[in-house]
Design a protein around this motif. Structure first.
Motif, PDB file in Angstrom:
ATOM      1  N   LYS A 260      39.078  28.441  38.693  1.00 39.97           N
ATOM      2  CA  LYS A 260      39.399  29.207  39.908  1.00 39.97           C
ATOM      3  C   LYS A 260      39.052  28.402  41.147  1.00 39.97           C
ATOM      4  CE  LYS A 260      39.050  33.813  38.014  1.00 39.97           C
ATOM      5  NZ  LYS A 260      38.215  34.934  37.676  1.00 39.97           N
ATOM      6  N   THR A 263      41.512  25.436  41.582  1.00 43.06           N
ATOM      7  CA  THR A 263      42.861  25.920  41.901  1.00 43.06           C
ATOM      8  C   THR A 263      42.943  26.411  43.350  1.00 43.06           C
ATOM      9  OG1 THR A 263      43.108  26.622  39.617  1.00 43.06           O
ATOM     10  CG2 THR A 263      44.666  27.553  41.190  1.00 43.06           C
ATOM     11  N   GLU A 264      41.906  27.136  43.761  1.00 41.49           N
ATOM     12  CA  GLU A 264      41.899  27.680  45.123  1.00 41.49           C
ATOM     13  C   GLU A 264      42.021  26.567  46.155  1.00 41.49           C
ATOM     14  OE1 GLU A 264      38.613  29.548  47.904  1.00 41.49           O
ATOM     15  OE2 GLU A 264      38.606  30.471  45.913  1.00 41.49           O
ATOM     16  N   LEU A 267      45.544  24.747  45.981  1.00 38.65           N
ATOM     17  CA  LEU A 267      46.652  25.524  46.557  1.00 38.65           C
ATOM     18  C   LEU A 267      46.494  25.729  48.069  1.00 38.65           C
ATOM     19  CD1 LEU A 267      47.387  28.143  43.737  1.00 38.65           C
ATOM     20  CD2 LEU A 267      48.467  25.921  44.180  1.00 38.65           C
ATOM     21  N   LYS A 268      45.259  25.825  48.514  1.00 40.64           N
ATOM     22  CA  LYS A 268      45.013  25.952  49.960  1.00 40.64           C
ATOM     23  C   LYS A 268      45.488  24.681  50.668  1.00 40.64           C
ATOM     24  CE  LYS A 268      41.540  28.308  52.333  1.00 40.64           C
ATOM     25  NZ  LYS A 268      40.605  29.198  51.909  1.00 40.64           N
ATOM     26  N   TYR A 293      45.886  28.199  34.584  1.00 46.69           N
ATOM     27  CA  TYR A 293      45.493  28.970  35.762  1.00 46.69           C
ATOM     28  C   TYR A 293      46.278  28.506  37.003  1.00 46.69           C
ATOM     29  CZ  TYR A 293      42.616  31.821  38.748  1.00 46.69           C
ATOM     30  OH  TYR A 293      42.209  32.778  39.635  1.00 46.69           O
ATOM     31  N   ILE A 294      46.407  27.188  37.145  1.00 50.16           N
ATOM     32  CA  ILE A 294      47.182  26.665  38.288  1.00 50.16           C
ATOM     33  C   ILE A 294      48.625  27.157  38.186  1.00 50.16           C
ATOM     34  CG2 ILE A 294      48.084  24.572  39.388  1.00 50.16           C
ATOM     35  CD1 ILE A 294      45.470  23.149  38.529  1.00 50.16           C
ATOM     36  N   ASN A 295      49.196  27.063  36.991  1.00 53.67           N
ATOM     37  CA  ASN A 295      50.578  27.510  36.790  1.00 53.67           C
ATOM     38  C   ASN A 295      50.772  28.975  37.151  1.00 53.67           C
ATOM     39  OD1 ASN A 295      52.783  25.920  36.098  1.00 53.67           O
ATOM     40  ND2 ASN A 295      51.803  25.345  34.168  1.00 53.67           N
ATOM     41  N   GLU A 296      49.773  29.795  36.794  1.00 54.34           N
ATOM     42  CA  GLU A 296      49.858  31.237  37.089  1.00 54.34           C
ATOM     43  C   GLU A 296      49.765  31.520  38.584  1.00 54.34           C
ATOM     44  OE1 GLU A 296      47.363  32.389  33.189  1.00 54.34           O
ATOM     45  OE2 GLU A 296      46.644  33.274  35.077  1.00 54.34           O
ATOM     46  N   GLN A 297      48.912  30.764  39.265  1.00 57.32           N
ATOM     47  CA  GLN A 297      48.601  31.057  40.666  1.00 57.32           C
ATOM     48  C   GLN A 297      49.546  30.406  41.676  1.00 57.32           C
ATOM     49  OE1 GLN A 297      46.007  33.170  41.588  1.00 57.32           O
ATOM     50  NE2 GLN A 297      45.908  33.517  39.384  1.00 57.32           N
ATOM     51  N   LYS A 298      50.168  29.317  41.314  1.00 58.17           N
ATOM     52  CA  LYS A 298      50.949  28.551  42.303  1.00 58.17           C
ATOM     53  C   LYS A 298      52.258  29.255  42.651  1.00 58.17           C
ATOM     54  CE  LYS A 298      53.947  25.753  39.459  1.00 58.17           C
ATOM     55  NZ  LYS A 298      55.170  26.295  39.982  1.00 58.17           N
ATOM     56  N   GLU A 300      56.155  29.738  43.017  1.00 58.89           N
ATOM     57  CA  GLU A 300      57.158  29.315  42.030  1.00 58.89           C
ATOM     58  C   GLU A 300      57.851  28.004  42.386  1.00 58.89           C
ATOM     59  OE1 GLU A 300      60.808  31.545  40.082  1.00 58.89           O
ATOM     60  OE2 GLU A 300      59.176  32.928  40.613  1.00 58.89           O
TER      61      GLU A 300
END
Ligand code: KG4
Ligand code: ZN
Length: 332
Positions: A260, A263-264, A267-268, A293-298, A300
């Motif tokens: 987490k 990834t945060e 992506l930020k 996790y990255i795939n889920e959060q990023k 599309e």
């Protein structure tokens, strides 16, 4: 020593920054003709980590076999090489010296140019291996996450690389290794923790996320300490052992906390700098929970790449050749 090297198509790279003795031959920065990695893991399992003197002695012992195998597997004679490179830094000094001296000697004997290459740039360019870089869209935000480093970069091109943030204490891989040791799991810790986590349940334990002045910096020492306190509490300060389930639950919740956090930040940074792609590299990029996790959060439309093969995640010499090529061929 030749200083101007134009289009070094065929590169022999040597990597000895830690406990992998590696050599590779790479064509045009992306075609991996050979990628030989002799791991010293078995040697360092006994000590639960790398002992620098042992690592350096092992490198010098097996390097001649490793680079010869790399040339043989590639079907390339030393005379055909355009360039010989080795990892210069960062890493264990005595280990690095073994690779550099071997590569320099080879370059001297065969009258080839030699270049020092930065290890972390190697990790950045591991994502170029077995890919077509002309398909890449910039800017790219790259997270390199290993045992020794944890950096976030903005790439406006392969030669315009800006550091956005770095770890203030431990790197994520180091935290994996230390938590594995606390849980009594085998070295190297990353794969062991990931395996134990497969049987773990989410939301059993809550670990803190650090607050840092630069949002793109990292810190994992607080997380490591809170895992230690939890283990002390559960074992009543060593009076009893952790159960299998407790080990798995700690591994799972630790792994998710790291995923987490990484990834945060990734992506930020991607959002702030309008990235077209995000790249993950380094030993921890082999972690499937993190990738998922990255795939889920990023978003599309944001392209996500991690090294094409698992062997390109952890230390290898092919990535060092890829970085050398990118540095010396400023065409794309
Ligand atoms: O890039 P690398 O081979 O060496 C350094 O440059 O440090 O990374 C090694 C690190 C180790 O800390 C290892 O535990 C971690 O990468 N690692 C992993 C996994 N495989 C290796 N961490 C989490 N999950 C994995 N599957
Ligand atoms: Zn590395």
């Amino acid at each position: 020593m030749i200083n101007t090297i134009k289009s070094p198509k065929l590169i022999l790279a040597i990597e000895t920054s830690c406990d992998e003795t590696a050599a590779a031959v790479v064509k045009n920065g992306t075609e991996v003709l050979s990628n030989v990695i002799a791991s010293q893991i078995e040697k360092h399992k006994l000590t639960g980590g790398v002992v620098p003197e042992i690592a350096a002695r092992e490198h010098i012992k097996i390097l001649p076999f490793v680079y010869k195998e790399a040339l043989e597997k590639a079907g390339v004679r030393a005379e055909e090489l355009d360039l010989i490179v080795a990892t210069e830094k960062p890493g264990l000094l005595s280990s690095l010296m073994m690779g550099i001296q071997t590569a320099r000697t080879l370059a001297y004997i065969h009258n080839k140019p030699y270049r020092d290459i930065d290890h972390i740039e190697g990790h950045i360019f591991s994502n170029w291996l077995k890919r077509n870089p002309e398909e890449f869209s910039y800017p790219i935000v790259t997270l390199t996450v290993s045992g020794g480093h944890n950096n976030l970069y903005l790439l406006k091109s392969p030669t315009d690389i800006q550091l956005l943030g770095e770890t203030q204490d431990d790197a994520a891989g180091e935290a994996f290794d230390k938590v594995a040791k606390m849980l009594g799991l085998a070295y190297p810790g990353g794969p062991s923790v990931a395996k134990a986590a497969l049987n773990g349940k989410e939301n059993v334990y809550k670990f803190p996320q650090p607050k840092l002045k630069n949002v793109f910096d990292f810190s994992f020492s607080g997380l490591k300490t809170s895992v230690l306190y939890l283990i002390q509490k559960l074992t009543k300060h060593g009076e009893k052992n952790l159960s299998e389930q407790e080990i798995s639950d700690i591994a799972k919740n630790f792994e998710l906390t790291v995923a987490k956090n990484l990834t945060e930040k990734l992506l930020k940074a991607a959002q702030q700098f309008g990235a077209q792609e995000i790249h993950l590299a380094g030993g921890v990029s082999a972690n499937l929970t993190l990738r998922n996790y990255i795939n889920e959060q990023k978003p599309e439309n944001l392209k996500f790449r991690y090294p094409e093969e698992f062997s390109f995640c952890t230390d290898n010499a092919a990535m060092i050749a890829a970085a050398a090529y990118a540095k010396l061929n400023r065409c794309h």
